[in-house]
Design a protein around this motif. Structure first.
Motif, PDB file in Angstrom:
ATOM      1  N   TYR A   1      -1.644 -13.879  30.210  1.00 39.32           N
ATOM      2  CA  TYR A   1      -2.480 -13.345  31.280  1.00 39.32           C
ATOM      3  C   TYR A   1      -3.878 -13.969  31.236  1.00 39.32           C
ATOM      4  O   TYR A   1      -4.316 -14.479  30.203  1.00 39.32           O
ATOM      5  CB  TYR A   1      -2.582 -11.824  31.171  1.00 39.32           C
ATOM      6  CG  TYR A   1      -1.282 -11.126  31.472  1.00 39.32           C
ATOM      7  CD1 TYR A   1      -0.902 -10.858  32.787  1.00 39.32           C
ATOM      8  CD2 TYR A   1      -0.412 -10.739  30.448  1.00 39.32           C
ATOM      9  CE1 TYR A   1       0.290 -10.217  33.069  1.00 39.32           C
ATOM     10  CE2 TYR A   1       0.795 -10.104  30.727  1.00 39.32           C
ATOM     11  CZ  TYR A   1       1.141  -9.857  32.039  1.00 39.32           C
ATOM     12  OH  TYR A   1       2.327  -9.238  32.326  1.00 39.32           O
ATOM     13  N   ASP A   2      -4.562 -13.909  32.378  1.00 38.23           N
ATOM     14  CA  ASP A   2      -5.928 -14.436  32.469  1.00 38.23           C
ATOM     15  C   ASP A   2      -6.971 -13.329  32.426  1.00 38.23           C
ATOM     16  O   ASP A   2      -8.129 -13.583  32.106  1.00 38.23           O
ATOM     17  CB  ASP A   2      -6.083 -15.230  33.774  1.00 38.23           C
ATOM     18  CG  ASP A   2      -5.125 -16.403  33.835  1.00 38.23           C
ATOM     19  OD1 ASP A   2      -5.199 -17.263  32.942  1.00 38.23           O
ATOM     20  OD2 ASP A   2      -4.291 -16.442  34.767  1.00 38.23           O
ATOM     21  N   MET A   3      -6.577 -12.118  32.756  1.00 39.19           N
ATOM     22  CA  MET A   3      -7.458 -10.948  32.661  1.00 39.19           C
ATOM     23  C   MET A   3      -6.609  -9.735  32.286  1.00 39.19           C
ATOM     24  O   MET A   3      -5.531  -9.542  32.845  1.00 39.19           O
ATOM     25  CB  MET A   3      -8.191 -10.681  33.980  1.00 39.19           C
ATOM     26  CG  MET A   3      -8.995  -9.381  33.977  1.00 39.19           C
ATOM     27  SD  MET A   3      -9.710  -8.959  35.601  1.00 39.19           S
ATOM     28  CE  MET A   3     -11.043 -10.149  35.702  1.00 39.19           C
ATOM     29  N   VAL A   4      -7.102  -8.953  31.337  1.00 34.33           N
ATOM     30  CA  VAL A   4      -6.437  -7.706  30.962  1.00 34.33           C
ATOM     31  C   VAL A   4      -7.476  -6.595  31.047  1.00 34.33           C
ATOM     32  O   VAL A   4      -8.560  -6.705  30.475  1.00 34.33           O
ATOM     33  CB  VAL A   4      -5.840  -7.775  29.540  1.00 34.33           C
ATOM     34  CG1 VAL A   4      -5.169  -6.452  29.199  1.00 34.33           C
ATOM     35  CG2 VAL A   4      -4.845  -8.924  29.431  1.00 34.33           C
ATOM     36  N   VAL A   5      -7.138  -5.534  31.764  1.00 31.34           N
ATOM     37  CA  VAL A   5      -8.078  -4.452  32.040  1.00 31.34           C
ATOM     38  C   VAL A   5      -7.592  -3.172  31.376  1.00 31.34           C
ATOM     39  O   VAL A   5      -6.397  -2.852  31.412  1.00 31.34           O
ATOM     40  CB  VAL A   5      -8.206  -4.228  33.562  1.00 31.34           C
ATOM     41  CG1 VAL A   5      -9.224  -3.120  33.855  1.00 31.34           C
ATOM     42  CG2 VAL A   5      -8.588  -5.517  34.265  1.00 31.34           C
ATOM     43  N   GLY A   6      -8.518  -2.448  30.768  1.00 29.65           N
ATOM     44  CA  GLY A   6      -8.205  -1.134  30.219  1.00 29.65           C
ATOM     45  C   GLY A   6      -8.206  -0.097  31.317  1.00 29.65           C
ATOM     46  O   GLY A   6      -9.250   0.168  31.934  1.00 29.65           O
ATOM     47  N   ALA A   7      -7.047   0.488  31.599  1.00 31.96           N
ATOM     48  CA  ALA A   7      -6.901   1.446  32.692  1.00 31.96           C
ATOM     49  C   ALA A   7      -7.041   2.872  32.173  1.00 31.96           C
ATOM     50  O   ALA A   7      -6.255   3.315  31.332  1.00 31.96           O
ATOM     51  CB  ALA A   7      -5.549   1.260  33.378  1.00 31.96           C
ATOM     52  N   ARG A   8      -8.020   3.594  32.681  1.00 30.87           N
ATOM     53  CA  ARG A   8      -8.256   4.971  32.270  1.00 30.87           C
ATOM     54  C   ARG A   8      -7.267   5.918  32.946  1.00 30.87           C
ATOM     55  O   ARG A   8      -6.877   5.701  34.086  1.00 30.87           O
ATOM     56  CB  ARG A   8      -9.681   5.382  32.649  1.00 30.87           C
ATOM     57  CG  ARG A   8     -10.767   4.554  31.998  1.00 30.87           C
ATOM     58  CD  ARG A   8     -12.082   4.666  32.761  1.00 30.87           C
ATOM     59  NE  ARG A   8     -11.968   4.052  34.086  1.00 30.87           N
ATOM     60  CZ  ARG A   8     -12.974   3.987  34.962  1.00 30.87           C
ATOM     61  NH1 ARG A   8     -14.158   4.506  34.641  1.00 30.87           N
ATOM     62  NH2 ARG A   8     -12.809   3.414  36.139  1.00 30.87           N
ATOM     63  N   ASP A   9      -6.894   6.973  32.224  1.00 31.15           N
ATOM     64  CA  ASP A   9      -6.067   8.001  32.840  1.00 31.15           C
ATOM     65  C   ASP A   9      -6.974   9.027  33.526  1.00 31.15           C
ATOM     66  O   ASP A   9      -8.204   8.926  33.495  1.00 31.15           O
ATOM     67  CB  ASP A   9      -5.148   8.664  31.811  1.00 31.15           C
ATOM     68  CG  ASP A   9      -5.911   9.311  30.652  1.00 31.15           C
ATOM     69  OD1 ASP A   9      -7.145   9.507  30.776  1.00 31.15           O
ATOM     70  OD2 ASP A   9      -5.287   9.612  29.626  1.00 31.15           O
ATOM     71  N   TRP A  10      -6.347  10.042  34.144  1.00 34.80           N
ATOM     72  CA  TRP A  10      -7.144  11.023  34.904  1.00 34.80           C
ATOM     73  C   TRP A  10      -8.109  11.785  34.003  1.00 34.80           C
ATOM     74  O   TRP A  10      -9.236  12.085  34.396  1.00 34.80           O
ATOM     75  CB  TRP A  10      -6.205  11.995  35.619  1.00 34.80           C
ATOM     76  CG  TRP A  10      -6.954  13.029  36.419  1.00 34.80           C
ATOM     77  CD1 TRP A  10      -7.276  14.296  36.037  1.00 34.80           C
ATOM     78  CD2 TRP A  10      -7.511  12.856  37.722  1.00 34.80           C
ATOM     79  NE1 TRP A  10      -7.976  14.931  37.021  1.00 34.80           N
ATOM     80  CE2 TRP A  10      -8.145  14.067  38.071  1.00 34.80           C
ATOM     81  CE3 TRP A  10      -7.530  11.798  38.632  1.00 34.80           C
ATOM     82  CZ2 TRP A  10      -8.776  14.246  39.293  1.00 34.80           C
ATOM     83  CZ3 TRP A  10      -8.174  11.966  39.847  1.00 34.80           C
ATOM     84  CH2 TRP A  10      -8.789  13.187  40.170  1.00 34.80           C
ATOM     85  N   ASP A  11      -7.700  12.098  32.782  1.00 40.12           N
ATOM     86  CA  ASP A  11      -8.554  12.857  31.874  1.00 40.12           C
ATOM     87  C   ASP A  11      -9.792  12.066  31.454  1.00 40.12           C
ATOM     88  O   ASP A  11     -10.764  12.649  30.974  1.00 40.12           O
ATOM     89  CB  ASP A  11      -7.765  13.262  30.622  1.00 40.12           C
ATOM     90  CG  ASP A  11      -6.665  14.260  30.940  1.00 40.12           C
ATOM     91  OD1 ASP A  11      -6.812  15.000  31.930  1.00 40.12           O
ATOM     92  OD2 ASP A  11      -5.660  14.296  30.197  1.00 40.12           O
ATOM     93  N   SER A  12      -9.750  10.749  31.617  1.00 45.20           N
ATOM     94  CA  SER A  12     -10.879   9.913  31.216  1.00 45.20           C
ATOM     95  C   SER A  12     -11.871   9.679  32.348  1.00 45.20           C
ATOM     96  O   SER A  12     -12.887   9.006  32.149  1.00 45.20           O
ATOM     97  CB  SER A  12     -10.367   8.554  30.712  1.00 45.20           C
ATOM     98  OG  SER A  12      -9.533   8.710  29.579  1.00 45.20           O
ATOM     99  N   GLN A  13     -11.582  10.223  33.547  1.00 42.49           N
ATOM    100  CA  GLN A  13     -12.477  10.027  34.680  1.00 42.49           C
ATOM    101  C   GLN A  13     -13.713  10.906  34.537  1.00 42.49           C
ATOM    102  O   GLN A  13     -13.644  12.016  34.014  1.00 42.49           O
ATOM    103  CB  GLN A  13     -11.758  10.360  35.993  1.00 42.49           C
ATOM    104  CG  GLN A  13     -10.553   9.484  36.269  1.00 42.49           C
ATOM    105  CD  GLN A  13     -10.913   8.043  36.550  1.00 42.49           C
ATOM    106  OE1 GLN A  13     -12.022   7.729  36.991  1.00 42.49           O
ATOM    107  NE2 GLN A  13      -9.969   7.140  36.298  1.00 42.49           N
ATOM    108  N   ALA A  14     -14.839  10.400  35.021  1.00 42.38           N
ATOM    109  CA  ALA A  14     -16.108  11.120  34.921  1.00 42.38           C
ATOM    110  C   ALA A  14     -16.250  12.093  36.089  1.00 42.38           C
ATOM    111  O   ALA A  14     -17.059  11.904  36.997  1.00 42.38           O
ATOM    112  CB  ALA A  14     -17.278  10.133  34.909  1.00 42.38           C
ATOM    113  N   GLY A  15     -15.440  13.139  36.085  1.00 38.87           N
ATOM    114  CA  GLY A  15     -15.519  14.140  37.129  1.00 38.87           C
ATOM    115  C   GLY A  15     -14.430  13.964  38.181  1.00 38.87           C
ATOM    116  O   GLY A  15     -13.872  12.878  38.350  1.00 38.87           O
TER     117      GLY A  15
END
Length: 285
Positions: free
Chosen positions: A105-119
């Motif tokens: 891959y050329d880019m790998v992104v850390g995907a947050r779950d719903w509990d990690s959202q800021a509100g």
């Protein structure tokens, strides 16, 4: 393993950096770590110096995206990892990003779950962005606005001129990679509660984030936005004509106006498509 550069944009994040930098150095002792101080007025510089971390200081705040660009230009690594300086991201997850990157891959992104959202509000907005980006690109986009990502340096630097100085650099870089047919992957992460207060103000930045929705479309394929809009105006014109013809037996100015709007919107989409194509054209290609 290619040389690794870890870049952290930070504005008045001294308490978080004091805890984060030792963990980061312990996890990646051979990596180049760069803190880009975006005009901080706290102890950011002294904390970096105490941990023997490179600190690029700006005389005034230029924005999160500007800090990312400055860090990317200064980094010497073949692989760049961007993470927030507020303590949300776990240094242990960097290895997971790199392992996925090494799978081609050329880019790998850390995907947050719903509990990690800021509100709840931010979570709903991010869900909308992800859905729209997925529809535009035809690829699953699990977290369009995550600032925790690993990229190949040479490919990321191709798009530095596109990145805004504000908070939407993740959106721009992700759509640019998809547009250029660079492989993008997502891995699930848990983001901790940030240390201190967020620099994002809902009222001040609400319109700015609303504009991200339109940027998502225009960065990838403007016609995917303008053609449905044009079709909507055309159908409204037809519906209005049918109504007035049945009731009054005539064509009204409103129908003509709606049909004209359909043509204008479609032509704007064509022009935007050509401009977008030129945006991704490099002189050396």
């Amino acid at each position: 393993m290619n040389r690794l550069s870890i870049i952290l944009p930070a504005k008045n994040e001294a308490p978080a950096l004091a805890a984060l930098l030792p963990r980061l150095r312990a996890a990646h002792p051979d990596a180049e770590i760069i803190v880009v101080d975006d005009g901080s007025i706290d102890d950011t510089r002294s904390i970096c110096k105490g941990n023997e971390i490179t600190c690029l200081s700006a005389p005034y705040s230029m924005g999160n995206g500007a800090a990312i660009k400055r860090g990317a230009r200064a980094a010497t690594g073949d692989v760049l990892v961007f993470m927030d300086g507020d303590g949300q991201h776990d240094p242990a997850d960097i290895k997971r990003l790199l392992d996925q990157l090494n799978r081609g891959y050329d880019m790998v992104v850390g995907a947050r779950d719903w509990d990690s959202q800021a509100g709840v509000g931010r979570g709903l907005a991010n869900t909308l962005y992800n859905w729209l980006a997925t529809r535009m690109t035809g690829h699953p986009v699990l977290d369009l606005t995550s600032g925790f990502r690993a990229v190949r340096a040479d490919k990321f630097r191709e798009f530095l001129h596109l990145l805004p100085n504000g908070f939407s650099y993740p959106t721009t870089s992700t759509m640019a990679f998809f547009r250029s047919a660079y492989a993008v992957a997502y891995i699930p992460i848990k983001a901790a509660q940030r240390v201190g207060k967020s620099h994002i103000k809902p009222l001040r930045d609400g319109l700015r984030f609303l504009l991200i929705i339109f940027k998502i479309a225009t960065l990838y394929s403007p016609l995917k936005l303008f053609v449905p809009a044009s079709a909507m105006f055309f159908l409204l014109g037809c519906a209005n004509y049918a109504w007035t013809f049945i009731h009054d037996g005539r064509l009204t100015n409103m129908s003509t106006l709606l049909w004209s709007a359909a043509v204008i919107v479609f032509l704007i989409g064509l022009v935007s498509e050509q401009i977008t194509g030129l945006t991704y054209t490099r002189p050396d290609r």
